[in-house]
Design an enzyme around this catalytic site. Structure first.
Site, PDB file in Angstrom:
ATOM      1  N   TYR A  91     125.673   1.178  96.813  1.00 47.85           N
ATOM      2  CA  TYR A  91     126.116   0.960  98.198  1.00 47.85           C
ATOM      3  C   TYR A  91     125.334   1.856  99.164  1.00 47.85           C
ATOM      4  O   TYR A  91     124.880   1.401 100.215  1.00 47.85           O
ATOM      5  CB  TYR A  91     127.613   1.248  98.271  1.00 47.85           C
ATOM      6  CG  TYR A  91     128.240   1.145  99.628  1.00 47.85           C
ATOM      7  CD1 TYR A  91     128.478  -0.090 100.223  1.00 47.85           C
ATOM      8  CD2 TYR A  91     128.639   2.288 100.309  1.00 47.85           C
ATOM      9  CE1 TYR A  91     129.089  -0.176 101.467  1.00 47.85           C
ATOM     10  CE2 TYR A  91     129.248   2.210 101.550  1.00 47.85           C
ATOM     11  CZ  TYR A  91     129.462   0.974 102.126  1.00 47.85           C
ATOM     12  OH  TYR A  91     130.068   0.905 103.360  1.00 47.85           O
ATOM     13  N   LYS A 130     122.912   0.573 102.170  1.00 44.35           N
ATOM     14  CA  LYS A 130     123.226   0.911 103.554  1.00 44.35           C
ATOM     15  C   LYS A 130     122.108   1.722 104.211  1.00 44.35           C
ATOM     16  O   LYS A 130     121.864   1.607 105.415  1.00 44.35           O
ATOM     17  CB  LYS A 130     124.550   1.673 103.616  1.00 44.35           C
ATOM     18  CG  LYS A 130     125.767   0.798 103.328  1.00 44.35           C
ATOM     19  CD  LYS A 130     125.876  -0.374 104.296  1.00 44.35           C
ATOM     20  CE  LYS A 130     127.203  -1.084 104.201  1.00 44.35           C
ATOM     21  NZ  LYS A 130     127.281  -2.273 105.101  1.00 44.35           N
TER      22      LYS A 130
END
Length: 301
Positions: free
Chosen positions: A171, A175
């Site tokens: 993640y 991001k």
């Protein structure tokens, strides 16, 4: 008094719940016609049993707004293309794209499967790239036809992408990639009348209420700092014409706080004007680190 997004057509991905739902409702309240995209998957990306985008559309229409649902997978070229086509076919235009879709498969690095890495990077990063690409192609054609738009793209990064987060390497990497994508897109698309910015929000969603349960609980009274609706006003402004001139920026937003993130910039520097030995390089690096700002702490460390 006219509303900020009167007459604009806005696409929001991952808009069935949480932040995306809050954004869609906020845009509609400001007069936008909204395309509500959501694949209806679970927290880990597995197919769900319901269609949350339809419920959001019903909410918007019940409040007197205009909206349609789109259930395509924006991490595929066909799904992203159909998302842009849905806006153009239904409303005849597209003004703003909010990339928000995502899910989690958290694991410590040594326990993270390749499939879990690929799935999270695919949805967050590829799921930003493809809608952006198809929307930008439309706006480039408009600009070349002499109809330069006042187009806006708002991408969704995270504090995990800016600082890192233990147990979220997939993640965090995705991001962080979204920030890089935002900077490049802002530079490339400015000539076509397109502004591209990103937010790094902190709010209570399905993804955060488990990972950060202690800080995400709603208070019994007073200001609910973690309500996703707190993030949406900035997103609406970034997606509207009054934000003219703001592009290539990343904003951290949480509760009633908005922060302009300044990102990587040169700090202390030394130049020998010749090749260092390893010992010299190490000694110099330690001296420079002593003069440098201490980096932000990785979440969960």
């Amino acid at each position: 008094m006219s509303r900020m997004c009167e007459g604009r057509v806005v696409v929001v991905t991952g808009a069935g719940r949480g932040l995306g739902r809050a954004h869609a409702l906020a845009f509609a309240a400001e007069g936008a016609k909204v395309v509500v995209n959501d694949l209806g998957v679970g927290l880990d990306g597995t197919p769900g049993a319901d269609g949350p985008s339809l419920r959001v559309v019903e909410e918007i229409r019940a409040a007197g707004g205009q909206a349609i649902a789109h259930g395509g997978d924006v991490a595929t070229s066909a799904g992203a293309a159909s998302l842009v086509a849905a806006a153009l076919d239904t409303y005849g235009r597209l003004d703003t794209l909010v990339n928000n879709a995502g899910f989690l498969r958290d694991r410590m690095l040594v326990n993270l499967d390749e499939d879990d890495w690929d799935a999270v990077v695919r949805v967050h990063l590829k799921g930003h790239f493809l809608p952006l690409k198809h929307a930008a192609a439309h706006w480039r054609a408009e600009a070349k036809a002499g109809r330069t738009p006042a187009a806006r793209i708002v991408n969704t990064s995270s504090g995990a992408g800016l600082l890192g987060s233990v147990g979220q390497s997939n993640y965090s990497a995705a991001k962080a990639g979204i920030v890089g994508l935002t900077l490049v897109a802002a530079a490339e698309l400015a000539r076509y009348g397109v502004q591209v910015n990103a937010i790094a929000p902190a709010a209570r969603t399905r993804m955060t209420e488990r990972t950060f349960a202690d800080t995400m609980t709603a208070p019994d009274s007073g200001f609910d700092a973690m309500a996703p609706e707190n993030v949406s006003p900035l997103v609406v402004w970034l997606g509207a014409e009054p934000s003219a001139g703001v592009t290539g920026r990343v904003f951290e937003t949480e509760g009633g706080r908005i922060t302009v993130m300044e990102g990587w910039r040169p700090g202390p520097t030394a130049d020998k004007e010749a090749r260092w030995t390893p010992e010299e390089a190490g000694e110099t690096a330690l001296k420079l680190l002593g003069r440098a700002e201490v980096p932000g702490r990785v979440y969960g460390a």
